[in-house]
Structure formats: structure tokens, C-alpha cells
Design a protein around this motif. Structure first.
Motif, PDB file in Angstrom:
ATOM      1  N   ASN A  54       0.823  -1.211   0.000  1.00  0.00           N
ATOM      2  CA  ASN A  54       0.000   0.000   0.000  1.00  0.00           C
ATOM      3  C   ASN A  54       0.858   1.262   0.000  1.00  0.00           C
ATOM      4  OD1 ASN A  54      -2.395  -1.416  -0.067  1.00  0.00           O
ATOM      5  ND2 ASN A  54      -2.683  -1.393   2.139  1.00  0.00           N
ATOM      6  N   GLN A  55       1.972   1.240   0.699  1.00  0.00           N
ATOM      7  CA  GLN A  55       2.865   2.398   0.720  1.00  0.00           C
ATOM      8  C   GLN A  55       3.435   2.635  -0.675  1.00  0.00           C
ATOM      9  OE1 GLN A  55       3.448   4.519   3.404  1.00  0.00           O
ATOM     10  NE2 GLN A  55       4.357   5.761   1.813  1.00  0.00           N
ATOM     11  N   LEU A  56       3.793   1.546  -1.359  1.00  0.00           N
ATOM     12  CA  LEU A  56       4.300   1.661  -2.724  1.00  0.00           C
ATOM     13  C   LEU A  56       3.225   2.239  -3.643  1.00  0.00           C
ATOM     14  CD1 LEU A  56       6.607   1.132  -4.725  1.00  0.00           C
ATOM     15  CD2 LEU A  56       5.692  -1.164  -5.041  1.00  0.00           C
ATOM     16  N   THR A  60       3.385   5.781  -5.573  1.00  0.00           N
ATOM     17  CA  THR A  60       3.135   5.849  -7.016  1.00  0.00           C
ATOM     18  C   THR A  60       2.037   6.857  -7.312  1.00  0.00           C
ATOM     19  OG1 THR A  60       3.826   3.539  -7.259  1.00  0.00           O
ATOM     20  CG2 THR A  60       2.538   4.488  -9.052  1.00  0.00           C
ATOM     21  N   ALA A  61       0.970   6.829  -6.510  1.00  0.00           N
ATOM     22  CA  ALA A  61      -0.140   7.766  -6.710  1.00  0.00           C
ATOM     23  C   ALA A  61       0.312   9.205  -6.478  1.00  0.00           C
ATOM     24  CB  ALA A  61      -1.306   7.408  -5.789  1.00  0.00           C
ATOM     25  N   ILE A  62       1.131   9.422  -5.458  1.00  0.00           N
ATOM     26  CA  ILE A  62       1.638  10.765  -5.174  1.00  0.00           C
ATOM     27  C   ILE A  62       2.504  11.252  -6.330  1.00  0.00           C
ATOM     28  CG2 ILE A  62       3.222  12.077  -3.697  1.00  0.00           C
ATOM     29  CD1 ILE A  62       2.064  10.456  -1.327  1.00  0.00           C
ATOM     30  N   ALA A  68       0.882  14.906 -12.836  1.00  0.00           N
ATOM     31  CA  ALA A  68      -0.348  15.450 -13.421  1.00  0.00           C
ATOM     32  C   ALA A  68      -0.484  16.935 -13.102  1.00  0.00           C
ATOM     33  CB  ALA A  68      -1.556  14.684 -12.907  1.00  0.00           C
ATOM     34  N   SER A  69      -0.112  17.328 -11.883  1.00  0.00           N
ATOM     35  CA  SER A  69      -0.172  18.739 -11.507  1.00  0.00           C
ATOM     36  C   SER A  69       0.787  19.558 -12.350  1.00  0.00           C
ATOM     37  CB  SER A  69       0.169  18.920 -10.026  1.00  0.00           C
ATOM     38  OG  SER A  69      -0.802  18.311  -9.219  1.00  0.00           O
ATOM     39  N   ALA A  70       1.983  19.028 -12.558  1.00  0.00           N
ATOM     40  CA  ALA A  70       2.967  19.734 -13.383  1.00  0.00           C
ATOM     41  C   ALA A  70       2.470  19.834 -14.821  1.00  0.00           C
ATOM     42  CB  ALA A  70       4.313  19.012 -13.327  1.00  0.00           C
TER      43      ALA A  70
END
Length: 117
Positions: A54-56, A60-62, A68-70
């Protein structure tokens, strides 16, 4: 005296049997607790693996969110640039249309002048 010795022996055997039963119960209890401990450790290991997974996924999501923000910021900046350029093109087109209109008006007046002569 023989009966006393037999009674004492029976009592000793009974006490020994009780102690053996208690010892067996303690051994069973210890074995059960060891089994429970092993199961708990296995469950903890599985939970730790799930947490790492889940941390991985979270990392990955972060990263994807940052990317995506960039990209969104770059697209917004690009859109502003295009809007400015398009706005200038639109103004330039309007100016050209005014010049064309003025030229057509000039030639129209020139034609009127030529016809009137």
C-alpha cells in the motif's frame, strides 16, 4: 501399618497423577500459546507486506499526482500563451479587415470618381 502405607502410596500416586495432569495441561497451554504466537507472527508478516504494498501504491499515486499537476500547470501556461497569441492574431485579423475595408472603400470611391469623369 500395611494399610497406612497402602493409603499413603495411593495418596502419593493420586498426587503424582494430579501433578502429571497439571504438567500436561501446562505443556498443552504452552504449546497452544506457541501456536498462537506463530499465527500472530505470520499475520503480522502478512500485514507488514500489505502495508509495504500500500505504501508503494501511495508513493506511485503521489508521484502521478505531482506529474499530473505539473502537466496541468504546463497546459495552463501553454493555454495562456496560445490565448495571448490567438488574441493578437484576432486583433491583427481585425486590423487587416479594417485595412481591407478601407482599401475597398478607396477603390470604390476611385471607381465613382472615374465613372463621374
Amino acid at each position: 501399618a500395611l494399610d497406612d502405607k497402602k493409603t499413603k502410596r495411593d495418596e502419593a500416586e493420586k498426587a503424582l497423577k494430579e501433578k502429571e495432569d497439571k504438567l500436561k495441561e501446562a505443556g498443552d497451554f504452552k504449546k497452544n500459546k506457541a501456536d498462537e504466537h506463530d499465527k500472530a507472527e505470520a499475520a503480522m508478516h502478512e500485514a507488514r507486506k500489505a502495508l509495504e504494498k500500500n505504501q508503494l501504491l501511495l508513493d506511485t499515486a503521489i508521484d502521478a499526482l505531482k506529474m499530473a499537476s505539473a502537466e496541468a500547470k504546463a497546459a495552463t501556461d501553454h493555454a495562456k500563451i496560445l490565448e495571448e497569441e490567438h488574441g493578437d492574431d484576432k486583433k491583427g485579423l481585425e486590423m487587416l479587415m479594417k485595412v481591407r475595408s478601407a482599401i475597398l472603400s478607396f477603390y470604390g470611391k476611385l471607381d465613382e470618381l472615374t465613372v463621374s469623369m
